[in-house]
Motif scaffolding. Structure first.
Motif, PDB file in Angstrom:
ATOM      1  N   HIS A  43       0.829  -1.210   0.000  1.00  8.03           N
ATOM      2  CA  HIS A  43       0.000   0.000   0.000  1.00  8.03           C
ATOM      3  C   HIS A  43       0.866   1.264   0.000  1.00  8.03           C
ATOM      4  CE1 HIS A  43      -3.780  -2.037   0.282  1.00  8.03           C
ATOM      5  NE2 HIS A  43      -3.522  -2.562   1.465  1.00  8.03           N
ATOM      6  N   LEU A  44       1.928   1.261   0.779  1.00 11.23           N
ATOM      7  CA  LEU A  44       2.799   2.445   0.832  1.00 11.23           C
ATOM      8  C   LEU A  44       3.469   2.690  -0.516  1.00 11.23           C
ATOM      9  CD1 LEU A  44       4.410   1.882   4.350  1.00 11.23           C
ATOM     10  CD2 LEU A  44       2.598   3.497   3.751  1.00 11.23           C
ATOM     11  N   GLU A  45       3.880   1.620  -1.168  1.00 10.29           N
ATOM     12  CA  GLU A  45       4.469   1.766  -2.506  1.00 10.29           C
ATOM     13  C   GLU A  45       3.437   2.310  -3.493  1.00 10.29           C
ATOM     14  OE1 GLU A  45       7.907  -1.715  -2.513  1.00 10.29           O
ATOM     15  OE2 GLU A  45       5.852  -2.220  -3.118  1.00 10.29           O
ATOM     16  N   ASP A  46       2.202   1.810  -3.402  1.00  4.85           N
ATOM     17  CA  ASP A  46       1.160   2.276  -4.307  1.00  4.85           C
ATOM     18  C   ASP A  46       0.852   3.761  -4.110  1.00  4.85           C
ATOM     19  OD1 ASP A  46       0.941  -0.252  -5.376  1.00  4.85           O
ATOM     20  OD2 ASP A  46      -0.877  -0.786  -4.272  1.00  4.85           O
ATOM     21  N   LEU A  47       1.026   4.255  -2.880  1.00  2.00           N
ATOM     22  CA  LEU A  47       0.777   5.674  -2.609  1.00  2.00           C
ATOM     23  C   LEU A  47       1.941   6.558  -3.039  1.00  2.00           C
ATOM     24  CD1 LEU A  47      -1.014   5.530   0.867  1.00  2.00           C
ATOM     25  CD2 LEU A  47      -2.029   5.766  -1.409  1.00  2.00           C
ATOM     26  N   GLY A  48       3.037   5.933  -3.460  1.00  2.00           N
ATOM     27  CA  GLY A  48       4.133   6.702  -4.054  1.00  2.00           C
ATOM     28  C   GLY A  48       5.193   7.195  -3.093  1.00  2.00           C
ATOM     29  N   VAL A  49       5.342   6.543  -1.936  1.00  2.00           N
ATOM     30  CA  VAL A  49       6.381   6.957  -0.988  1.00  2.00           C
ATOM     31  C   VAL A  49       7.726   7.030  -1.699  1.00  2.00           C
ATOM     32  CG1 VAL A  49       7.660   6.295   1.081  1.00  2.00           C
ATOM     33  CG2 VAL A  49       5.167   6.026   1.015  1.00  2.00           C
ATOM     34  N   ARG A  50       8.414   8.140  -1.545  1.00  2.00           N
ATOM     35  CA  ARG A  50       9.664   8.339  -2.296  1.00  2.00           C
ATOM     36  C   ARG A  50      10.608   9.272  -1.529  1.00  2.00           C
ATOM     37  NH1 ARG A  50       5.464  10.763  -5.081  1.00  2.00           N
ATOM     38  NH2 ARG A  50       5.514  13.041  -5.288  1.00  2.00           N
ATOM     39  N   PRO A  51      11.849   9.356  -1.984  1.00  2.00           N
ATOM     40  CA  PRO A  51      12.834  10.208  -1.309  1.00  2.00           C
ATOM     41  C   PRO A  51      12.336  11.643  -1.191  1.00  2.00           C
ATOM     42  CG  PRO A  51      13.947   8.757  -2.851  1.00  2.00           C
ATOM     43  CD  PRO A  51      12.471   8.561  -3.079  1.00  2.00           C
ATOM     44  N   GLY A  52      12.602  12.224  -0.030  1.00  2.00           N
ATOM     45  CA  GLY A  52      12.235  13.614   0.213  1.00  2.00           C
ATOM     46  C   GLY A  52      10.935  13.806   0.967  1.00  2.00           C
ATOM     47  N   TRP A  53      10.118  12.759   1.069  1.00  2.00           N
ATOM     48  CA  TRP A  53       8.853  12.898   1.789  1.00  2.00           C
ATOM     49  C   TRP A  53       9.093  13.059   3.288  1.00  2.00           C
ATOM     50  CZ3 TRP A  53       4.014   9.592   0.236  1.00  2.00           C
ATOM     51  CH2 TRP A  53       3.600   9.965  -1.056  1.00  2.00           C
TER      52      TRP A  53
END
Length: 271
Positions: A43-53
Motif C-alpha cells: 500500500h505504501l508503494e502504491d501511494l508513491g512513498v519516495r525520497p524527500g517525503w
C-alpha cells in the motif's frame, strides 16, 4: 524525548492491554511484521512513498514499518515515529528519524506537516479514535496521504460449516476482555466512511484476510496475545486455566485452522 515520568503517565492513561513492557511484546512484533508488513508495504508503494517525503508513523511498535519508511524517503526525507512506549523504537538511531513519546489520543501533532501519515492496529485501541483520526488528517500537507489499517472481526471460525475450523474459548475470551477495555473490533470496517467524512479525496479501501494454521505468523501472533492476556482473561472468569492451556496447546496441532480477522486498509488524500 520526554522523561520517564511522562512515559509512565502516558501508559497509565492508556487502556491498552498489549503493552510493550511485557515479555511477550517482542514475539508479538515479530509476528505482526511477518503477517502484515508485506501488505502494508504494498500500500505504501502504491501511494508513491519516495525520497524527500516527510512521514509520520503513529504507534510504531516494533519499528519494522518505520525502518522501511526511513530507508525509502532517504536521504532528504524525514520520519517522525511515535508510540506511548517507544522502547523498541529508541535503539533504531536512524539519521533521518525522530522517535517521539506520544499519545495519539491526547497529544497534539503539527498541522500540515507531512506527506504521509500511517498507523496500523492503533486506533481500534483508542477510545477517542475519531478525534485521533481527525488529528492525523490535520497533520497532512495539501496533497498528503493518510492510510490507516485496523481490524474488523466480522469473520469467525465456523466449525458447524467447516469442521476443521477451530473457535476456541480463549479466542472469544480475548475479544471479550479487549472489548471491556474499549477496543472497537469493527473499526476497520468504518474507516472508509471516516476518511470521507474528514473531507479527504481519492478515498479507497481494501480488506485482507488469511487462513491461519499451525506454524504461520498469525498463530505466533495469537500465541503471544494469549500468553500476554492470560491473567486478564482468567481473572475475569472468561475462561478457565484448563481451557486456556488446552487452547494454547491446540495452536501447535497440525490440523488447527481458522480464518483471521479482516485487516482493512483505508487511505485518502488531503485536497
Amino acid at each position: 524525548m520526554e522523561n520517564s515520568g511522562t512515559r509512565s503517565q502516558h501508559l497509565a492513561e492508556s487502556p491498552y492491554l498489549l503493552d510493550n513492557a511485557s515479555k511477550e511484546a517482542s514475539a508479538r512484533f515479530v509476528a505482526l511484521s511477518a503477517a502484515f508488513d508485506p501488505g502494508t508495504i504494498r500500500h505504501l508503494e502504491d501511494l508513491g512513498v519516495r525520497p524527500g517525503w516527510h512521514c509520520l508513523e503513529v504507534g510504531g511498535g516494533g519499528g519494522s514499518i518505520a525502518t522501511w519508511l526511513a530507508a525509502h524517503i532517504a536521504p532528504a526525507g524525514y520520519l517522525v515515529v511515535t508510540d506511548i512506549d517507544p522502547r523498541f523504537l529508541e535503539p533504531m538511531e536512524i539519521s533521518n528519524t525522530e522517535v517521539r513519546l506520544h499519545n495519539i489520543a491526547t497529544d497534539p501533532l503539527p498541522e500540515a506537516a507531512f506527506d504521509l501519515v500511517h498507523a496500523r492496529l492503533v486506533l481500534m485501541h483508542v477510545p477517542e479514535r475519531e478525534k485521533a483520526l481527525a488529528r492525523m488528517a490535520a497533520a497532512l500537507r495539501p496533497g498528503g496521504w493518510l492510510i490507516d489499517e485496523e481490524i474488523d472481526i466480522s469473520v469467525y471460525p465456523d466449525p458447524a460449516l467447516i469442521p476443521e475450523e477451530v473457535l476456541s474459548k480463549t479466542f472469544a475470551a480475548m475479544l471479550r476482555i479487549m472489548g471491556d477495555r474499549g477496543v472497537d473490533h469493527k473499526f476497520g470496517r468504518r474507516l472508509f466512511g471516516q476518511l470521507r467524512a474528514l473531507g479527504l479525496v481519492d478515498v479507497a479501501a481494501e480488506g485482507r484476510t488469511f487462513l491461519w494454521s499451525s506454524g504461520t505468523p498469525g498463530i505466533s501472533l495469537l500465541r503471544a496475545n494469549y500468553e500476554q492476556l492470560h491473567d486478564a482473561v482468567i481473572g475475569a472468569g472468561y475462561v478457565t486455566e484448563q481451557e486456556f492451556e488446552q487452547d494454547l496447546a491446540g495452536l501447535d496441532d497440525p490440523a488447527f485452522m481458522m480464518p483471521s480477522p479482516v485487516l482493512w486498509a483505508a487511505w485518502g488524500r488531503r485536497p
